[in-house]
Design a protein around this motif. Structure first.
Motif, short mmCIF file in Angstrom:
data_model
loop_
_atom_site.label_atom_id
_atom_site.label_comp_id
_atom_site.label_asym_id
_atom_site.label_seq_id
_atom_site.Cartn_x
_atom_site.Cartn_y
_atom_site.Cartn_z
N VAL A 295 0.87 -1.17 0.00
CA VAL A 295 0.00 0.00 0.00
C VAL A 295 0.90 1.22 0.00
O VAL A 295 1.57 1.52 1.00
N GLU A 296 0.94 1.90 -1.13
CA GLU A 296 1.94 2.97 -1.33
C GLU A 296 1.45 3.87 -2.45
O GLU A 296 1.00 3.39 -3.49
N ASP A 297 1.52 5.20 -2.24
CA ASP A 297 1.03 6.10 -3.29
C ASP A 297 2.14 6.63 -4.19
O ASP A 297 1.86 7.30 -5.17
N ASN A 298 3.40 6.33 -3.86
CA ASN A 298 4.49 6.73 -4.73
C ASN A 298 4.70 5.62 -5.77
O ASN A 298 5.15 4.52 -5.45
N LEU B 40 2.74 -1.14 4.51
CA LEU B 40 1.82 -0.01 4.55
C LEU B 40 2.57 1.32 4.69
O LEU B 40 3.41 1.48 5.57
N ASP B 41 2.21 2.26 3.83
CA ASP B 41 2.71 3.63 3.91
C ASP B 41 1.82 4.38 4.91
O ASP B 41 0.71 3.92 5.21
N ILE B 42 2.30 5.50 5.44
CA ILE B 42 1.45 6.26 6.37
C ILE B 42 0.71 7.39 5.67
O ILE B 42 -0.51 7.52 5.77
N GLY B 43 1.47 8.22 4.90
CA GLY B 43 0.82 9.33 4.20
C GLY B 43 0.20 8.85 2.89
O GLY B 43 0.91 8.58 1.94
N LEU B 44 -1.11 8.72 2.88
CA LEU B 44 -1.79 8.22 1.68
C LEU B 44 -2.87 9.21 1.26
O LEU B 44 -3.38 9.97 2.10
CA CA Z 1 3.03 8.35 0.85
#
Ligand code: CA
Length: 224
Positions: free
Chosen positions: A11-14, A55-59
């Motif tokens: 889970v990552e937005d980058n 898991l990423d934190i900033g999503l």
């Molecule tokens: Ca992020």
């Protein structure tokens, strides 16, 4: 531990980080699902339960820690937080919300891989006590009981019984059992396994279970 077919959800937005981790983990033999947002992650988990979540934190649609706190109440799936938040207070928050490991960015793939393997291994560990019909195994002390009576098993007999219980009704070859219990290939030394199985079978006399020999195929642990 067998890596093959272990499912990891990233889970990552980058996108760059996501793509790189995905291809590297696939090269290692993992199956990888990806999610760019928390809502995608939820759908992915519903569709197929992963063995581990990175898991990423900033999503884009929320905070990974918030998600983790709620998720922890529903599931014990190991979660590794992979995040740019690297202050001690962030790490502490991560654990307070139920992460199993925390890796701040920047990180190297080798370290990520080692941590994932370690988490998967701990998740696979067998429980301390196993009750199975009339059998009761205290895994820490290596003792097995039938209706409360200590079978006084030797160490190899105990591990063999433990492995049989975990694979009830499965026919297994002597070679396979030897490798699992002795931790090395059997080669031509099949007397040890024969003797150990024979002693274990005698010990199980009043347990309601037995070990059946199927000629040419192997051994199977089953109810009498
Ligand atoms: Ca992020």
């Amino acid at each position: 531990m067998i890596i093959k077919d272990k499912l990891i959800l990233l889970v990552e937005d980058n996108e760059d980080v996501q793509e790189l981790n995905k291809s590297m983990l696939e090269d290692e033999g993992f199956v990888v699902n990806t999610a760019m947002t928390l809502s995608e992650a939820k759908i992915s988990i519903q569709q197929r339960k992963p063995d581990l979540i990175v898991l990423d934190i900033g999503l884009p649609d929320g905070n990974g820690l918030e998600f983790l706190r709620k998720f922890r109440k529903l599931s014990k799936i190991p979660v590794l937080l992979l995040t740019g938040y690297s202050e001690d207070t962030d790490v502490i928050k991560g654990y307070e919300n139920g992460c199993n490991d925390y890796l701040p960015k920047p990180y190297t793939f080798g370290v990520l891989l080692a941590r994932l393997k370690s988490l998967l291994q701990s998740a696979e560990q067998i429980p301390e006590r196993i009750a199975h019909g009339s059998l009761y195994l205290d895994v820490q002390s290596g003792r097995a009981f039938v209706n409360g009576n200590d079978l006084l098993l030797a160490q190899k007999e105990f591990f063999l019984l433990l492995y049989f219980i975990q694979n009830e009704d499965v026919i297994m070859t002597a070679e396979h059992l030897y490798k699992k219990v002795w931790g090395q290939p059997m080669n031509k030394n099949n007397q040890a396994i024969k003797k150990t199985i024979s002693r274990l079978r005698n010990s199980l006399e009043d347990s309601g279970y037995t070990i059946v020999v199927t000629r040419g195929k192997g051994y199977v642990f089953e109810r009498v």
